[in-house]
Structure formats: structure tokens, C-alpha cells
Design a protein around this motif. Structure first.
Motif, short mmCIF file in Angstrom:
data_model
loop_
_atom_site.label_atom_id
_atom_site.label_comp_id
_atom_site.label_asym_id
_atom_site.label_seq_id
_atom_site.Cartn_x
_atom_site.Cartn_y
_atom_site.Cartn_z
N GLU A 1 -114.56 -6.14 31.60
CA GLU A 1 -115.09 -4.77 31.55
C GLU A 1 -114.90 -4.04 32.87
O GLU A 1 -114.60 -2.85 32.90
N GLN A 2 -115.09 -4.77 33.97
CA GLN A 2 -114.91 -4.15 35.28
C GLN A 2 -113.44 -3.83 35.55
O GLN A 2 -113.13 -2.82 36.19
N TYR A 3 -112.56 -4.67 35.06
CA TYR A 3 -111.13 -4.45 35.29
C TYR A 3 -110.58 -3.35 34.40
O TYR A 3 -109.85 -2.47 34.85
N SER A 4 -110.91 -3.38 33.12
CA SER A 4 -110.39 -2.39 32.18
C SER A 4 -111.28 -2.34 30.94
O SER A 4 -111.28 -3.29 30.16
N PRO A 5 -112.02 -1.25 30.73
CA PRO A 5 -112.84 -1.13 29.52
C PRO A 5 -112.01 -1.24 28.25
O PRO A 5 -112.47 -1.80 27.25
N ALA A 6 -110.77 -0.73 28.29
CA ALA A 6 -109.91 -0.82 27.11
C ALA A 6 -109.58 -2.27 26.80
O ALA A 6 -109.53 -2.68 25.63
N LEU A 7 -109.38 -3.07 27.85
CA LEU A 7 -109.09 -4.49 27.65
C LEU A 7 -110.31 -5.21 27.09
O LEU A 7 -110.20 -6.08 26.23
N ALA A 8 -111.49 -4.83 27.57
CA ALA A 8 -112.71 -5.47 27.09
C ALA A 8 -112.97 -5.17 25.61
O ALA A 8 -113.65 -5.95 24.93
N ASN A 9 -112.44 -4.07 25.12
CA ASN A 9 -112.63 -3.71 23.71
C ASN A 9 -111.57 -4.31 22.79
O ASN A 9 -111.59 -4.05 21.58
N ARG A 10 -110.67 -5.08 23.33
CA ARG A 10 -109.65 -5.74 22.53
C ARG A 10 -110.31 -6.75 21.59
O ARG A 10 -111.32 -7.36 21.95
N PRO A 11 -109.78 -6.92 20.37
CA PRO A 11 -110.35 -7.93 19.46
C PRO A 11 -110.42 -9.29 20.13
O PRO A 11 -109.45 -9.75 20.74
N GLU A 12 -111.58 -9.94 20.00
CA GLU A 12 -111.80 -11.21 20.69
C GLU A 12 -112.28 -12.27 19.70
O GLU A 12 -113.11 -12.00 18.83
N ILE A 13 -111.74 -13.47 19.86
CA ILE A 13 -112.18 -14.63 19.07
C ILE A 13 -112.84 -15.60 20.05
O ILE A 13 -112.20 -16.08 20.99
N LEU A 14 -114.12 -15.86 19.84
CA LEU A 14 -114.85 -16.79 20.71
C LEU A 14 -114.68 -18.21 20.19
O LEU A 14 -114.92 -18.50 19.02
N VAL A 15 -114.27 -19.10 21.09
CA VAL A 15 -114.02 -20.49 20.71
C VAL A 15 -114.74 -21.41 21.70
O VAL A 15 -114.57 -21.28 22.91
N LEU A 16 -115.54 -22.32 21.16
CA LEU A 16 -116.17 -23.34 21.98
C LEU A 16 -115.26 -24.56 21.98
O LEU A 16 -114.96 -25.14 20.93
N SER A 17 -114.83 -24.96 23.17
CA SER A 17 -113.83 -26.02 23.29
C SER A 17 -114.46 -27.34 23.70
O SER A 17 -115.64 -27.42 24.04
N LYS A 18 -113.65 -28.38 23.64
CA LYS A 18 -114.02 -29.74 24.05
C LYS A 18 -115.19 -30.27 23.23
O LYS A 18 -116.18 -30.80 23.78
N LEU A 19 -115.08 -30.13 21.91
CA LEU A 19 -116.14 -30.62 21.02
C LEU A 19 -116.18 -32.13 20.95
O LEU A 19 -117.05 -32.70 20.28
#
Length: 347
Positions: A265-283
């Protein structure tokens, strides 16, 4: 070696001089002027091509100079124009004027190009100036000098999907499992020093994944790898945010997620609004399954889970990426043909 910024000095070739010449045949007592025109100097063109991934091949080449056009000759012979000089770069390279800083062209697709230094025009020979009242002209023109400037080449990796997260979140391991890429993998932070690309092919579809080097708090201010690689994620259509379910350093995964989100968000608000998939790793780590419910509750999101070591959750992640990509491509109208290059003139 990965190089994503290069400054070059380019100069178009000078034009050839026009020729001063008159006919000297034995049986032509009043031979007129027959001096030919000089050839044009070479243009210098930057073009995007397939097969290149960075600018390393240009790191030791700082000067590109076009050849001069051939001088005009007698017997009405024009000088030969010099051949165009091409500077090949990967798609995704931005070409800027070094002195003024303005963008000359963003070479987004293979085949895009821009003339960065025009070659000088050849001068006219004396035959060009003949007329009914000037039958023996002695005027000729010198060739015009070629353009000269310094340019900055900046590569921003073009990928459909960007893998982001703190160092050691498992991005490189995931990339190696879903593609044929072979990034360096180790159990210490900042193993990845530059973006790695991998192609994922699924039946009749495919997409490019970029493993972005680990970000840390303060990355938008240049801390850690900072701006050097945050800009590489700007062109991605979808972000896959990997968070360790049970961080090996004992940190809070929820805070780790929020740290990276804040940097985006601090770097680019447009980038922060990009579609995001949250993944929890190392299960596959002990206690990971129990941590999933707590993380989902605190973030009010239903994350995907995976283990790149065992392969658990990887098919579900690829399926989700394809679904999101299809929606994004439809919104962007990506199926339309690419626009023609905006160039200064035909080379």
C-alpha cells in the motif's frame, strides 16, 4: 547474473556527403553534373525480442554507434545507406531519455520497438541542383549528423502471477514444484537475489509465475531489497501472498501478512488493490493445521493451504489462480490484438 537496469550512450550514423562530379565521356562535349547523393546514416533501434530474461548481455556494452552512410559518387551513383543497429532487450523493458527522464517507449510485447537515435540524412550531390538556368551547379550538401543521446533501460518483469511474502515463506520451493524453474532454495533468508520466472501449463491454458525476492518491513523506503524488486511485481495481474502458518522465527503470521500488505500500500495503492490469493504455506510443520483456523479468524478470510514439500494443496492453488486470471483477462480485454508500436518514424 541478473541485470535489470542499464544506461547506454547511442548515436545514429552520420549521413554521407553529396558528390561534386561532371560527365567526362569522350563524345559528350557538354556533359552535365552527375554527382550522386550521400547515403543515410544508420538508425539505432531498441526492440523487444523473445528469449531474453534480463539485460545482462548489455552490462558490458555502454556505447552503440550507427555507421555513416556512404558518400555519393560520380556517374549519378548514390551512396549506400548504412544498416540499422538493433539493441535487443526482453519484453517489459522501459526506455527512458537519461537527460530529461521522459519515457520514450514501454516495450511490453515482443516485436515492439522504438528509434532512440535517428541516422542523419545523406547530402545531395550537384546533380540534384541542375536546372535550365544552372546547368553546371557546384553546390553539394554535406551529410547531416546523426542524433546522439544517453538512454536508460529498466526492466520490469512481465508475469501473470507474482509470488510475494516475507523471506523463507516458501516462494521458491512452490515455484519449483509448479513449473520447471530451478530457483536457489535454502533455509536462510534472502536466498533469492533476483526474480525467477516459471511457466505453468495446465491442459489448454498457461501462465507465467514470478518469484519475487523476499520483502521486509520498510521495503517501500528501500530497506532490504526494497525498490529493486517491488517494481517487478507491478506488472503482475494476480498476487499470491504466501504466509508461513508456523513461522520458524516465532513471529506472528497475522502480523507478517499485514506487514507485507502495508508495504504494498505504501509503495503503490494500485498494486495493493490487485487481486490477491492468500496461501498459508508449510502445512507439513507441526502445529500448522491448528494455526490455520486462528489466522483465518483474525484476518476474516478463508486462505488456501499447501505444503510444497508434500504437494498438498498445490492443485487447488493452480485451479484458483486460473479462475482469477480468467476474470482479470476478461476485464482487461486481453484477447484483443496488441496495438501497433508507437515509433518516431519507420526505420
Amino acid at each position: 547474473m541478473f541485470v535489470d537496469r542499464v544506461t547506454l550512450h547511442v548515436k545514429g550514423g552520420d549521413g554521407g556527403n553529396g558528390c561534386l562530379s561532371f560527365r567526362r565521356e569522350k563524345y559528350v562535349p557538354r556533359g552535365g553534373p552527375n554527382g550522386g547523393d550521400g547515403g543515410h546514416g544508420a538508425h539505432v533501434i531498441v526492440r523487444a525480442v523473445e528469449g531474453l530474461t534480463n539485460l545482462a548481455h548489455l552490462s558490458g556494452m555502454r556505447h552503440f554507434r550507427g555507421e555513416r552512410g556512404q558518400h555519393g559518387m560520380g556517374s549519378s551513383r548514390d551512396g549506400k545507406s548504412a544498416e540499422t543497429v538493433y539493441i535487443d532487450v526482453p519484453a517489459g523493458t522501459i526506455v527512458r531519455d537519461h537527460t530529461h527522464g521522459h519515457v520514450l517507449r514501454d516495450l511490453k510485447s515482443p516485436g515492439d520497438y522504438v528509434v532512440v537515435a535517428r541516422g542523419g540524412k545523406g547530402g545531395h550531390g550537384n546533380e540534384h541542383f541542375k536546372s535550365s538556368i544552372n546547368r553546371a551547379p557546384r553546390q553539394v550538401e554535406p551529410g547531416q549528423p546523426g542524433e546522439e543521446r544517453s538512454i536508460d533501460l529498466e526492466l520490469k518483469v512481465i508475469a501473470d502471477v507474482g509470488l510475494i511474502g516475507l523471506p523463507n515463506a516458501g516462494k521458491s520451493t512452490l515455484l519449483s514444484r509448479i513449473s520447471r524453474a530451478h530457483p536457489e532454495i535454502a533455509d536462510y533468508p534472502f536466498t533469492t537475489k533476483y526474480p525467477n520466472l516459471g511457466a505453468v501449463v495446465v491442459e489448454d491454458d498457461a501462465f507465467i509465475v514470478a518469484d519475487i525476492p523476499g520483502l521486509i518491513e520498510g521495503a517501500h523506503q528501500g530497506h532490504g531489497l526494497g525498490h529493486e524488486f517491488l517494481r517487478h511485481v507491478e506488472r503482475t495481474k494476480v498476487l499470491v501472498h504466501l504466509v508461513e502458518a508456523v513461522p520458524i522465527d516465532g513471529s506472528d503470521p497475522v502480523e507478517n501478512y499485514r506487514t507485507i500488505r502495508n508495504e504494498l500500500e505504501q509503495y503503490s495503492p494500485a498494486l495493493a488493490n490487485r487481486p490477491e490469493i492468500l496461501v498459508l504455506s508449510k502445512l507439513d510443520v507441526t502445529g500448522a493445521d491448528e494455526a490455520v483456523d486462528r489466522i483465518a479468524h483474525e484476518l476474516c478470510r478463508e486462505p488456501l493451504t499447501l505444503s510444497a514439500v508434500t504437494g498438498r494443496g498445490i492443485p487447488q492453488l493452480i485451479s484458483r489462480i486460473l479462475d482469477v486470471l480468467q476474470r482479470v483477462r476478461a476485464q482487461l480485454g486481453e484477447e484483443e490484438a496488441p496495438s501497433s508500436p508507437e515509433v518516431l518514424e519507420d526505420p
